[in-house]
Design a protein around this motif. Structure first.
Motif, PDB file in Angstrom:
ATOM      1  N   LEU A   1       0.873  -1.166   0.000  1.00  0.00           N
ATOM      2  CA  LEU A   1       0.000   0.000   0.000  1.00  0.00           C
ATOM      3  C   LEU A   1       0.910   1.215   0.000  1.00  0.00           C
ATOM      4  CD1 LEU A   1      -2.497  -1.180   2.775  1.00  0.00           C
ATOM      5  CD2 LEU A   1      -2.389  -1.830   0.357  1.00  0.00           C
TER       6      LEU A   1
ATOM      7  N   LEU B   1      -2.038   4.814  -2.934  1.00  0.00           N
ATOM      8  CA  LEU B   1      -2.933   5.675  -2.173  1.00  0.00           C
ATOM      9  C   LEU B   1      -2.555   7.117  -2.483  1.00  0.00           C
ATOM     10  CD1 LEU B   1      -2.662   3.836   1.273  1.00  0.00           C
ATOM     11  CD2 LEU B   1      -4.302   3.404  -0.573  1.00  0.00           C
TER      12      LEU B   1
ATOM     13  N   LEU C   1      -6.370   4.034  -5.133  1.00  0.00           N
ATOM     14  CA  LEU C   1      -7.427   4.373  -4.193  1.00  0.00           C
ATOM     15  C   LEU C   1      -7.210   5.827  -3.803  1.00  0.00           C
ATOM     16  CD1 LEU C   1      -9.877   3.262  -2.729  1.00  0.00           C
ATOM     17  CD2 LEU C   1      -8.393   2.575  -0.851  1.00  0.00           C
TER      18      LEU C   1
ATOM     19  N   LEU D   1     -10.823  -0.168   1.341  1.00  0.00           N
ATOM     20  CA  LEU D   1      -9.402  -0.529   1.332  1.00  0.00           C
ATOM     21  C   LEU D   1      -9.233  -2.026   1.548  1.00  0.00           C
ATOM     22  CD1 LEU D   1      -6.372   0.170   1.370  1.00  0.00           C
ATOM     23  CD2 LEU D   1      -6.608   0.610   3.827  1.00  0.00           C
TER      24      LEU D   1
END
Length: 226
Positions: A50, A79, A100, A109
């Motif tokens: 992430l 992100l 995202l 998520l």
């Protein structure tokens, strides 16, 4: 339990994400800058990354590109507070699998993480599954270190199955991906799978190419077959 790495310089957001993921049964390590994130990915076998776009010391795009250049096939979820098309195009070119946009819902998520970890990165240049390893740059494939010889069509078939493993791939998808609208006769796929199976499974105790009756084919190792 899934094991993921979050690279995010916003301490409050990182704390919230780590705690929420762990409540959902996902172990999450954290790095606050890109250099530390790169070091952790090289040391640990994470299921997903992430990755914040704007990071100190090494930005997210550069970090992702470095990982792909090194052959890492870890799925990457970027992100970012940016939602412009050009930013996303730059991200995909660097090897990102999904985006995202901040602010995001934590339950979304979790859904994205679970989806990414069910497959290997489509951006990777080295694909691995079980004993199989395919190097797309060198055009080499081996099983348990033993080089394999595949026809051009066999190569395409194996690449598709590797990217989806251990999920089964339908006959229709395999045919459409390889031949497009110019579909061959009805036995062509069966023949190519037969020769691919001989190349991959011959001499090994556990066959990896599995036929899924009435659907298609799957690549599975011994753990998936038990």
């Amino acid at each position: 339990m899934l094991d993921v790495l979050l690279v995010e310089d916003d301490h409050d957001l990182a704390t919230t994400v780590v705690q929420y993921l762990e409540l959902e049964g996902i172990q999450c390590d954290h790095a606050s800058n890109g250099v530390r994130g790169l070091q952790l990915v090289q040391k640990h076998d994470y299921d997903a990354l992430l990755l914040d776009l704007n990071l100190p010391r090494l930005d997210g795009l550069t970090l992702c590109q470095k990982l792909r250049d090194m052959g890492h096939d870890i799925p990457v979820l970027m992100l970012t507070a940016r939602d412009q098309l050009q930013d996303k195009l730059d991200g995909f070119r660097s090897g990102t699998d999904d985006f995202l946009t901040k602010p995001f819902e934590l339950d979304e998520l979790v859904v994205r993480v679970n989806a990414l970890t069910r497959r290997r990165s489509g951006q990777a240049r080295i694909l691995r599954y079980g004993e199989l390893k395919m190097d797309l740059n060198k055009r080499e494939v081996c099983r348990a270190g033993r080089p394999l010889k595949l026809s051009p069509t066999g190569w395409k078939l194996l690449e598709i199955l590797l990217r989806e493993a251990p999920v089964a791939v339908s006959r229709q998808k395999l045919e459409a991906t390889i031949w497009g609208d110019s579909l061959p006769d009805s036995n062509a796929l069966k023949v190519h799978v037969h020769y691919m199976r001989k190349a991959i499974d011959a001499g090994f105790l556990s066959p990896m190419i599995q036929t899924v009756p009435g659907f298609g084919f799957a690549l599975r190792d011994s753990d998936d077959q038990t």
